[in-house]
Design an enzyme around this catalytic site. Structure first.
Site, PDB file in Angstrom:
ATOM      1  N   GLY A 122       0.834  -1.198   0.000  1.00  0.00           N
ATOM      2  CA  GLY A 122       0.000   0.000   0.000  1.00  0.00           C
ATOM      3  C   GLY A 122       0.865   1.241   0.000  1.00  0.00           C
ATOM      4  O   GLY A 122       1.900   1.289   0.677  1.00  0.00           O
ATOM      5  N   GLY A 188      25.380  -5.402  20.934  1.00  0.00           N
ATOM      6  CA  GLY A 188      24.221  -4.759  21.564  1.00  0.00           C
ATOM      7  C   GLY A 188      23.626  -5.649  22.643  1.00  0.00           C
ATOM      8  O   GLY A 188      22.997  -6.657  22.322  1.00  0.00           O
ATOM      9  N   ILE A 192      16.920  -7.729  22.581  1.00  0.00           N
ATOM     10  CA  ILE A 192      17.095  -8.853  21.658  1.00  0.00           C
ATOM     11  C   ILE A 192      18.388  -9.599  21.973  1.00  0.00           C
ATOM     12  O   ILE A 192      18.421 -10.834  22.009  1.00  0.00           O
ATOM     13  CB  ILE A 192      17.081  -8.370  20.184  1.00  0.00           C
ATOM     14  CG1 ILE A 192      15.682  -7.826  19.853  1.00  0.00           C
ATOM     15  CG2 ILE A 192      17.481  -9.485  19.227  1.00  0.00           C
ATOM     16  CD1 ILE A 192      15.519  -7.309  18.443  1.00  0.00           C
ATOM     17  N   VAL A 245      32.522  -1.581  18.648  1.00  0.00           N
ATOM     18  CA  VAL A 245      32.957  -2.416  17.529  1.00  0.00           C
ATOM     19  C   VAL A 245      33.459  -1.504  16.418  1.00  0.00           C
ATOM     20  O   VAL A 245      32.762  -0.573  16.012  1.00  0.00           O
ATOM     21  CB  VAL A 245      31.799  -3.307  17.034  1.00  0.00           C
ATOM     22  CG1 VAL A 245      32.195  -4.069  15.776  1.00  0.00           C
ATOM     23  CG2 VAL A 245      31.376  -4.276  18.140  1.00  0.00           C
ATOM     24  N   ARG A 280      16.018  -0.918  16.453  1.00  0.00           N
ATOM     25  CA  ARG A 280      15.192  -1.001  15.253  1.00  0.00           C
ATOM     26  C   ARG A 280      14.844   0.413  14.803  1.00  0.00           C
ATOM     27  O   ARG A 280      14.863   1.349  15.598  1.00  0.00           O
ATOM     28  CB  ARG A 280      13.909  -1.808  15.545  1.00  0.00           C
ATOM     29  CG  ARG A 280      14.223  -3.273  15.860  1.00  0.00           C
ATOM     30  CD  ARG A 280      12.963  -4.069  16.181  1.00  0.00           C
ATOM     31  NE  ARG A 280      12.022  -4.165  15.091  1.00  0.00           N
ATOM     32  CZ  ARG A 280      12.116  -5.039  14.081  1.00  0.00           C
ATOM     33  NH1 ARG A 280      13.133  -5.890  14.026  1.00  0.00           N
ATOM     34  NH2 ARG A 280      11.204  -5.062  13.122  1.00  0.00           N
ATOM     35  N   ALA A 328       4.848  -4.535  20.992  1.00  0.00           N
ATOM     36  CA  ALA A 328       3.648  -4.996  20.297  1.00  0.00           C
ATOM     37  C   ALA A 328       2.385  -4.452  20.967  1.00  0.00           C
ATOM     38  O   ALA A 328       1.471  -3.946  20.294  1.00  0.00           O
ATOM     39  CB  ALA A 328       3.635  -6.524  20.293  1.00  0.00           C
ATOM     40  N   HIS A 452      -1.359 -17.789  49.158  1.00  0.00           N
ATOM     41  CA  HIS A 452      -0.074 -18.298  49.660  1.00  0.00           C
ATOM     42  C   HIS A 452       0.008 -19.784  49.350  1.00  0.00           C
ATOM     43  O   HIS A 452      -0.981 -20.494  49.540  1.00  0.00           O
ATOM     44  CB  HIS A 452       0.015 -18.090  51.171  1.00  0.00           C
ATOM     45  CG  HIS A 452       1.248 -18.725  51.756  1.00  0.00           C
ATOM     46  ND1 HIS A 452       2.499 -18.158  51.633  1.00  0.00           N
ATOM     47  CD2 HIS A 452       1.418 -19.898  52.434  1.00  0.00           C
ATOM     48  CE1 HIS A 452       3.384 -18.940  52.232  1.00  0.00           C
ATOM     49  NE2 HIS A 452       2.763 -20.010  52.715  1.00  0.00           N
TER      50      HIS A 452
END
Ligand code: FAD
Ligand code: NAD
Length: 480
Positions: A122, A188, A192, A245, A280, A328, A452
């Protein structure tokens, strides 16, 4: 004549598909456009979350946890399992089956709610028109009173570690290994890195996480972050902070990574696989025509206000492609809010109470403000901390690592935040999120009867500890 809808949603990730279902429930003629294709070229719904994110990563986390339990954790219970082996292709096949089942479930929900599911790409044109390019290449024009953009996000790439999908992979590639890499590098040490690093570490990889920042999980409450690092290090994750890095060289089946360490010294490390997971970025490629009127901000996110309206009238944007945490459930709630607003209702989304979970073992979960944020805001607060080692159920289950930390306003006692590392942290934090939505005080939670023995008793005790009333540990400050 172009086909006319009340609502067209572009993208069927957890933001888009939820928006489409809610809009259709409210009686709006709704279409949802999705370009994702499976390996056979068939259109599939669910976006990142169902196909290469939340669901497949949790499937592998569960498989690897069961392996670890069988191999290393059961002997303490008097259970001997003999030699435990892992069939990686079978584990991946199970994950793929779950993904297929869940994305197929959305197709079923679309059908049941009469959402028109359109597979293809789209592109928003001026005047709420949408150019639709079907998977077979056929182009048509659609129209709508409202368009919801939910095009999601993709992994950030870094030039010093280009993904080749063989040795250097991103989060998607790290869900597809066909064997356990002996040496696994992770660039990182974020969500993730810790989740997928844990998967392969439990299966036997020696995992090294190279993190650029000097603090671990910098956005989290730092007391909980420190405890988490201690636990994950004990499990075998080698987390190295302040590491930059500078280059990678793929040599056959391995990769040599060069980085500067915390002392500024150049170091090298060789790995069989390297996962790049440094964040991201919003995905808007091919989504917007030059004259559609939708503005992006300086980070490439679609600019929206608190109600998810864009700069173009009748065009909304939700999920990872707009500001806020890339989660999400955040996108799904925005989808519901926007669909209901389009239908004339007036819901609001409380961005202050969005739970956040890292699915390591134990889980790390948080909601509301961290202690560091309260300090920076100059907000007066009390803090209650309760360790799982003092919770009978946690000790009985061999899950006594970690703690619950609750923060409440010093004058009103209103709960401002809760941060947990420990067993079932994801579910425990949710109970606090509900309490916070109802404006609960720490005392309210402390007065609530908890079953409990449960892990959740740690939440009650942390709430009691806020005012110096914890029962099962000495209180730092005593109040009558
Ligand atoms: P997406 O899920 O990215 O979906 C966007 C969809 O839009 C895609 O299907 C894309 O194909 C489609 N699209 C884009 N442009 C077009 C176009 N022009 N035409 C048609 N279709 C288009 N979050 C959590 O809350 N919990 C977790 O446990 C969790 N685990 C994760 C694990 C991993 C490994 C990863 C990578 C992410 C994880 N996330 C998790 C983040 C979560 O997946 C995202 O926040 C979420 O998927 C964002 O939803 P979305 O609908 O905004 O976008
Ligand atoms: P992240 O932002 O969680 O972590 C990225 C880490 O990489 C950070 O600690 C950052 O300091 C570090 N970093 C950045 N550039 C670097 C470099 N050049 N060298 C070394 N380190 C570097 O991002 P992610 O782990 O890639 O995850 C992306 C997003 O996906 C998350 O922000 C989250 O919203 C979502 N996600 C959520 C879950 C969950 O809810 N359980 C799980 C996975 C992903």
């Amino acid at each position: 004549m172009s086909e006319k809808y009340d609502v067209i949603v572009i993208g069927s990730g957890p933001a888009g598909y939820v928006a489409a279902i809610r809009a259709a429930q409210l009686g709006l003629k709704t279409a949802c456009i999705e370009k994702w294709q499976d390996s056979a070229g068939k259109g599939v719904n669910g976006g990142t979350c169902l196909n290469v994110g939340c669901i497949p990563s949790k499937a592998l986390l569960d498989s690897s946890h069961k392996y670890h339990d069988a191999k290393d954790a059961m002997s303490g219970h008097g259970i001997s399992t003999g030699t435990v082996t892992i069939d990686v292709p079978a584990m991946i096949k199970r994950k793929d089956k779950i993904v297929k089942q869940m994305s197929g479930g959305i197709a079923g929900l679309f059908k049941a709610n009469k959402v028109s599911s359109l597979y293809g790409t789209g592109k928003l044109l001026a005047g709420r028109k949408v150019e639709f390019t079907a998977l077979d290449g056929a182009v048509s024009e659609l129209e709508a009173d409202n368009v919801i953009l939910a095009s999601g996000s993709v992994p950030v790439a870094i030039p010093m570690a280009p993904v080749d999908n063989e040795v250097i992979v991103d989060s998607t590639g790290a869900l597809e290994f066909d064997s356990v890499p002996e040496r696994l590098g992770v660039i990182g040490a974020g969500v993730i890195g810790l989740e997928l690093g844990s998967v392969w570490s439990r299966l036997g990889s020696k995992v090294v996480c190279l993190e650029a920042m000097d603090s671990f999980l910098a956005m989290m409450d730092q007391q909980i972050a420190k405890e988490t690092k201690k636990i994950l290090t004990k499990q075998g994750l080698d987390i190295r902070l302040s590491c930059r890095v500078t280059g990678t060289e793929v040599k056959g089946k391995e990769v040599v990574v060069t980085y500067t360490d915390v002392d500024g010294k150049e170091q090298t490390e060789t790995f069989d696989k390297l996962i790049v997971c440094v964040g991201r970025r919003p995905f808007t490629e091919g989504l917007l025509s030059g004259d559609c009127g939708v503005n992006l901000d300086e980070r490439g996110l679609i600019y929206v206000n608190d109600l998810c309206s864009t700069s173009a009238p009748g065009v909304w944007a939700i999920g990872d492609v707009v500001r806020g945490p890339m989660l999400a459930h955040k996108g799904s709630e925005e989808g519901v809010m926007v669909a209901e607003r389009i239908a004339g209702q007036k819901p609001l989304l409380n961005y202050d109470i969005i739970p956040n979970v890292i699915y390591t073992h134990p889980e790390v979960a948080s909601v509301g403000k961290t202690e560091e944020q309260l300090k920076a805001d100059g907000e007066p607060y009390n803090v209650g901390v309760f360790p799982f080692v003092a919770i009978g159920r946690a000790v009985a289950a061999d899950e006594a690592d970690g703690m619950v930390k609750m923060l409440a306003h010093a004058e009103t006692d209103r709960v401002l935040g809760c941060h947990i590392v420990g067993p079932s942290a994801s579910d425990l934090v949710q109970s606090v999120a509900i309490a916070m939505e109802f404006g609960s005080s720490a005392e309210d939670i402390g007065m609530t009867v908890f079953g409990h023995p449960t892990f959740s008793e740690a939440v009650k005790e942390a709430a009691l500890a806020v005012n110096g009333h914890a029962i099962h540990m000495p209180n730092r400050k005593r109040k009558k």
